[in-house]
Design a protein around this motif. Sequence first.
Motif, PDB file in Angstrom:
ATOM      1  N   VAL A  85       0.844  -1.200   0.000  1.00 43.56           N
ATOM      2  CA  VAL A  85       0.000   0.000   0.000  1.00 43.56           C
ATOM      3  C   VAL A  85       0.877   1.246   0.000  1.00 43.56           C
ATOM      4  N   ARG A  86       1.939   1.230   0.806  1.00 44.60           N
ATOM      5  CA  ARG A  86       2.866   2.360   0.827  1.00 44.60           C
ATOM      6  C   ARG A  86       3.505   2.557  -0.544  1.00 44.60           C
ATOM      7  N   ASN A  87       3.893   1.475  -1.191  1.00 47.96           N
ATOM      8  CA  ASN A  87       4.492   1.575  -2.519  1.00 47.96           C
ATOM      9  C   ASN A  87       3.519   2.196  -3.518  1.00 47.96           C
ATOM     10  N   LYS A  88       2.258   1.809  -3.454  1.00 48.65           N
ATOM     11  CA  LYS A  88       1.254   2.368  -4.369  1.00 48.65           C
ATOM     12  C   LYS A  88       1.033   3.850  -4.093  1.00 48.65           C
ATOM     13  N   ILE A  89       1.023   4.243  -2.817  1.00 51.71           N
ATOM     14  CA  ILE A  89       0.849   5.657  -2.484  1.00 51.71           C
ATOM     15  C   ILE A  89       2.031   6.467  -2.982  1.00 51.71           C
ATOM     16  N   VAL A  90       3.239   5.957  -2.796  1.00 52.34           N
ATOM     17  CA  VAL A  90       4.437   6.663  -3.280  1.00 52.34           C
ATOM     18  C   VAL A  90       4.424   6.744  -4.797  1.00 52.34           C
ATOM     19  N   GLU A  91       4.033   5.669  -5.449  1.00 49.29           N
ATOM     20  CA  GLU A  91       3.957   5.660  -6.913  1.00 49.29           C
ATOM     21  C   GLU A  91       2.935   6.676  -7.422  1.00 49.29           C
ATOM     22  N   ALA A  92       1.786   6.753  -6.759  1.00 45.08           N
ATOM     23  CA  ALA A  92       0.763   7.732  -7.152  1.00 45.08           C
ATOM     24  C   ALA A  92       1.266   9.154  -6.934  1.00 45.08           C
ATOM     25  N   TYR A  93       1.962   9.381  -5.828  1.00 44.21           N
ATOM     26  CA  TYR A  93       2.517  10.706  -5.552  1.00 44.21           C
ATOM     27  C   TYR A  93       3.549  11.100  -6.610  1.00 44.21           C
ATOM     28  N   GLN A  94       4.411  10.162  -6.978  1.00 44.31           N
ATOM     29  CA  GLN A  94       5.413  10.444  -8.005  1.00 44.31           C
ATOM     30  C   GLN A  94       4.762  10.716  -9.349  1.00 44.31           C
ATOM     31  N   GLU A  95       3.701   9.994  -9.662  1.00 40.53           N
ATOM     32  CA  GLU A  95       2.984  10.216 -10.915  1.00 40.53           C
ATOM     33  C   GLU A  95       2.351  11.602 -10.931  1.00 40.53           C
ATOM     34  N   LEU A  96       1.785  12.013  -9.811  1.00 35.74           N
ATOM     35  CA  LEU A  96       1.207  13.359  -9.729  1.00 35.74           C
ATOM     36  C   LEU A  96       2.275  14.434  -9.892  1.00 35.74           C
ATOM     37  N   ASN A  97       3.463  14.196  -9.362  1.00 37.58           N
ATOM     38  CA  ASN A  97       4.544  15.170  -9.510  1.00 37.58           C
ATOM     39  C   ASN A  97       5.040  15.262 -10.946  1.00 37.58           C
TER      40      ASN A  97
END
Length: 101
Positions: A85-97
């Motif tokens: 779940v943490r990996n998915k949240i970080v991935e989503a954050y990086q995609e938004l950036n």
Amino acid sequence: MKINEFTPDSKIFESNSVGNVINKENNDSNVFFTILKDKLNEVNNKQISAEKFTSDFIKGEDVDVHEVMINSEEAKMSMELAVQVRNKIVEAYQELNRMQL
């Protein structure tokens, strides 16, 4: 010429609605963080429980080996899920950036 089918709601532009929308967003984010914190606490409690069962088993107390293994596996799987779940949240954050505005 109509570019897209989006029609804004007129209530969005009223002062009370904007305040309500902002408060609703803050409440939604607080709810998200509360749920996330609660679930991480559950993962922590499973880790503590598994450690207690293991130490009780090592000390020779009356603990069934099946309970030790089940608690250990539950703790392991919950930790793996939390990491994913943490990996998915970080991935989503990086995609938004990476998005361009």
